[in-house]
Design an enzyme around this catalytic site. Structure first.
Site, PDB file in Angstrom:
ATOM      1  N   HIS A 106       0.842  -1.202   0.000  1.00  0.00           N
ATOM      2  CA  HIS A 106       0.000   0.000   0.000  1.00  0.00           C
ATOM      3  C   HIS A 106       0.875   1.249   0.000  1.00  0.00           C
ATOM      4  CE1 HIS A 106       0.686  -1.109   4.240  1.00  0.00           C
ATOM      5  NE2 HIS A 106       0.706   0.184   4.474  1.00  0.00           N
ATOM      6  N   HIS A 127       0.066   7.328   5.716  1.00  0.00           N
ATOM      7  CA  HIS A 127      -0.480   6.849   4.452  1.00  0.00           C
ATOM      8  C   HIS A 127      -1.359   7.921   3.814  1.00  0.00           C
ATOM      9  CE1 HIS A 127      -0.073   3.491   7.336  1.00  0.00           C
ATOM     10  NE2 HIS A 127       0.542   2.927   6.324  1.00  0.00           N
ATOM     11  N   GLU A 151       4.429  -4.314   7.706  1.00  0.00           N
ATOM     12  CA  GLU A 151       4.438  -3.117   6.863  1.00  0.00           C
ATOM     13  C   GLU A 151       4.946  -3.539   5.491  1.00  0.00           C
ATOM     14  OE1 GLU A 151       3.253  -0.251   7.291  1.00  0.00           O
ATOM     15  OE2 GLU A 151       3.641   0.551   9.285  1.00  0.00           O
ATOM     16  N   CYS A 189       5.447   9.852   9.507  1.00  0.00           N
ATOM     17  CA  CYS A 189       5.146   8.921   8.420  1.00  0.00           C
ATOM     18  C   CYS A 189       3.707   8.452   8.561  1.00  0.00           C
ATOM     19  CB  CYS A 189       6.115   7.750   8.395  1.00  0.00           C
ATOM     20  SG  CYS A 189       6.264   6.846   9.929  1.00  0.00           S
ATOM     21  N   GLU A 223       5.113  -1.502   2.088  1.00  0.00           N
ATOM     22  CA  GLU A 223       4.760  -0.165   1.619  1.00  0.00           C
ATOM     23  C   GLU A 223       5.572   0.290   0.418  1.00  0.00           C
ATOM     24  OE1 GLU A 223       3.045   1.687   5.723  1.00  0.00           O
ATOM     25  OE2 GLU A 223       5.103   2.233   5.209  1.00  0.00           O
TER      26      GLU A 223
END
Length: 171
Positions: free
Chosen positions: A30, A67, A110, A65, A112
């Site tokens: 993601h 999204h 995670e 940090c 990413e």
């Protein structure tokens, strides 16, 4: 309020949305971003995650940090979260992006596509206590040594992103 992440393929093409914790349980790729804020002396601002965070509580990590939301650019998301977590905003410059995967506590992963931004700020942050319990400025060489010596004090993703950052600025 449930938070969603944007699922993507390796080329950053959108595949859909998924609730954030569900995506971290499944380890699905993601969108994410990481912000590194430096002061005029070249020191990096680290944040210590709040003790109430559902993963990696009390660990040190980069300034900010998170999204991007659906239809939100990486850069706009970085500005939004910098204000939400650290209580300030500044000019941000895109540096690079890369994909990583890291195992976290609580059986989470995670995975990413992370866009890394940098900025400069010399003021005092106004920490959001539900996100951040402390901050500190650290010189990059001192940080590199401390990560090697006290790796357990830093988030899994920060250690990966820090290595990527060092390799990009030294390239």
């Amino acid at each position: 309020m449930e938070e969603y992440v944007v699922l993507v393929d390796r080329e950053d093409n959108e595949l859909g949305l998924m609730e954030k914790q569900q995506a971290h349980v499944a380890g699905l790729l993601h969108r994410a971003f990481s912000v590194f804020i430096f002061n005029s002396k070249g020191e990096l601002m680290l944040q210590q995650r709040a003790a109430t965070k559902y993963h990696s509580p009390t660990l040190w990590t980069n300034t900010c940090c998170s999204h991007p939301r659906e239809n939100e650019s990486y850069k706009n998301a970085a500005h939004r979260r910098l204000m939400e977590e650290m209580g300030f905003d500044c000019d941000l410059s895109y540096k690079f992006h890369f994909i990583y995967k890291a195992s976290l506590d609580n059986g989470l992963t995670e995975h990413e596509l992370d866009h890394v931004f940098i900025g400069t700020y010399d003021g005092e942050p106004e920490l959001n206590p539900s996100e951040v319990m402390a901050y500190r400025w650290v010189e990059m060489d001192d940080l590199k040594k401390d990560i090697q010596k006290n790796s357990q004090n830093y988030t899994a993703w920060f250690k990966i992103i820090f290595d990527q950052y060092i390799s990009h600025i030294e390239a």
